[in-house]
Motif scaffolding. Structure first.
Motif, mmCIF file in Angstrom:
data_model
loop_
_atom_site.group_PDB
_atom_site.id
_atom_site.type_symbol
_atom_site.label_atom_id
_atom_site.label_comp_id
_atom_site.label_asym_id
_atom_site.label_seq_id
_atom_site.Cartn_x
_atom_site.Cartn_y
_atom_site.Cartn_z
ATOM 1 N N GLU A 55 0.849 -1.186 0.000
ATOM 2 C CA GLU A 55 0.000 0.000 0.000
ATOM 3 C C GLU A 55 0.886 1.238 0.000
ATOM 4 O O GLU A 55 1.904 1.276 0.696
ATOM 5 C CB GLU A 55 -0.911 0.009 1.234
ATOM 6 C CG GLU A 55 -1.876 -1.156 1.284
ATOM 7 C CD GLU A 55 -2.607 -1.255 2.618
ATOM 8 O OE1 GLU A 55 -3.004 -0.212 3.166
ATOM 9 O OE2 GLU A 55 -2.745 -2.392 3.129
ATOM 10 N N LEU A 140 -1.520 -1.053 -4.056
ATOM 11 C CA LEU A 140 -2.808 -0.521 -3.636
ATOM 12 C C LEU A 140 -2.583 0.891 -3.113
ATOM 13 O O LEU A 140 -1.445 1.343 -2.957
ATOM 14 C CB LEU A 140 -3.407 -1.395 -2.536
ATOM 15 C CG LEU A 140 -3.685 -2.859 -2.894
ATOM 16 C CD1 LEU A 140 -4.197 -3.605 -1.664
ATOM 17 C CD2 LEU A 140 -4.680 -2.975 -4.035
ATOM 18 N N HIS A 149 -10.063 2.112 -6.265
ATOM 19 C CA HIS A 149 -9.374 0.987 -6.884
ATOM 20 C C HIS A 149 -10.076 0.516 -8.155
ATOM 21 O O HIS A 149 -9.408 0.079 -9.103
ATOM 22 C CB HIS A 149 -9.194 -0.141 -5.864
ATOM 23 C CG HIS A 149 -8.153 0.196 -4.845
ATOM 24 N ND1 HIS A 149 -8.428 0.916 -3.698
ATOM 25 C CD2 HIS A 149 -6.812 -0.021 -4.835
ATOM 26 C CE1 HIS A 149 -7.315 1.106 -3.018
ATOM 27 N NE2 HIS A 149 -6.320 0.546 -3.682
ATOM 28 N N GLU A 234 -7.559 -5.314 2.529
ATOM 29 C CA GLU A 234 -6.478 -5.217 1.550
ATOM 30 C C GLU A 234 -6.389 -6.439 0.640
ATOM 31 O O GLU A 234 -5.965 -6.334 -0.512
ATOM 32 C CB GLU A 234 -5.134 -4.968 2.250
ATOM 33 C CG GLU A 234 -4.458 -6.180 2.862
ATOM 34 C CD GLU A 234 -5.080 -6.623 4.177
ATOM 35 O OE1 GLU A 234 -4.727 -7.726 4.653
ATOM 36 O OE2 GLU A 234 -5.929 -5.893 4.743
#
Length: 269
Positions: A55, A140, A149, A234
């Protein structure tokens, strides 16, 4: 499975367990599935992986020519830190992804120092053990906003015109406590079943419009037992990128089996 599929959402299992003897029994269905993909799919010229294990503040793309590996797990046997996967990077593809995002007003950045994490090298070592396909990895975005996303995926749809395999590497069930505790109540299995019935319907139901499918994925936490199956999301967000890339077409269910005793699924577009 369609040998020409170019977008996959797959499970990568628990850390390095799929490659270790101690994890083989609990991951055998997944191991067989990923090895079969490597045999059945038309071999791509390059691979883009969206990994649940990275991330960043902005979408970030690994752009080095020869990334090393990041062993981003702990507490495993020494052999798990000697796993190799010497795939080349692909700076040109990384730059293309960067420009596609920019063209859709999505700020991103290139990173020539980031290493490939196990969301990439564990499944690819099973799918393509020769490590002879250049790879890049896309992060991400911190905050894990589902709509954001999906929009990242939409910005990359032009990659479908290239010979690139795009892999969302996550896990459709990611409650660590439930995965590690074999004595966990049977209730969790019923909840997992309900969530996966919802997820499979949303992803594969051809009667849903693009707008309906997208809205259901944006509101994924309203699904039955969503936060039981994903206390943190996630491992689900790579699916949102894949769905956006596919322009929310109905997916094909290509895996529906247990990993460590918990139902897990995978999709292709």
């Amino acid at each position: 499975m369609n040998p020409n599929a170019r977008i996959l959402y797959i499970p990568h299992g628990g850390g390095p367990l799929p490659l270790l003897e101690m994890g083989r029994k609990s991951h055998q269905a997944m191991i067989d599935f990923l090895q079969q993909i490597g045999r059945e799919l038309k071999k791509p010229q390059a691979i883009l992986v969206i990994s649940a294990h990275w991330e960043a503040d902005l979408p970030t793309i690994i752009s080095s020519e020869k990334p090393s590996l990041l062993y981003d797990y702990y507490g495993f046997t020494p052999e798990s830190y000697n796993i190799t996967y010497p795939a080349a990077g692909h700076p040109e593809l990384a730059s293309q992804v960067h420009h596609l995002l920019k063209a859709h007003n999505i700020e991103s950045k290139l990173d020539a120092h980031r290493q490939f994490d196990h969301g990439l090298f564990i499944p690819l070592k099973l799918m393509y053990p020769d490590a002879d396909i250049p790879c890049i990895q896309l992060s991400l975005v911190a905050g894990l906003d589902p709509k954001q996303h999906i929009e990242i995926g939409k910005a990359l749809t032009a990659l479908q015109d290239e010979d690139v395999l795009i892999i969302g590497s996550g896990f459709s069930f990611h409650n660590i406590h439930a995965l590690m505790d074999t004595q966990y109540s049977e209730v969790i299995n019923e909840q997992n079943e309900a969530f996966h019935n919802w997820l499979i319907d949303v992803c594969t139901n051809s009667d849903l419009s693009e707008v309906e499918r997208e809205q259901k994925l944006i509101e994924w936490d309203a699904a039955p037992f969503a936060h039981i199956c994903h206390p943190r999301e996630e491992h689900l967000m790579p699916l949102h990128v894949c769905s956006g890339l596919s322009k929310n077409k109905a997916a094909q269910l290509i895996f529906d089996a247990d990993i460590s005793g918990k139902r897990t699924c995978a999709f292709a577009w």
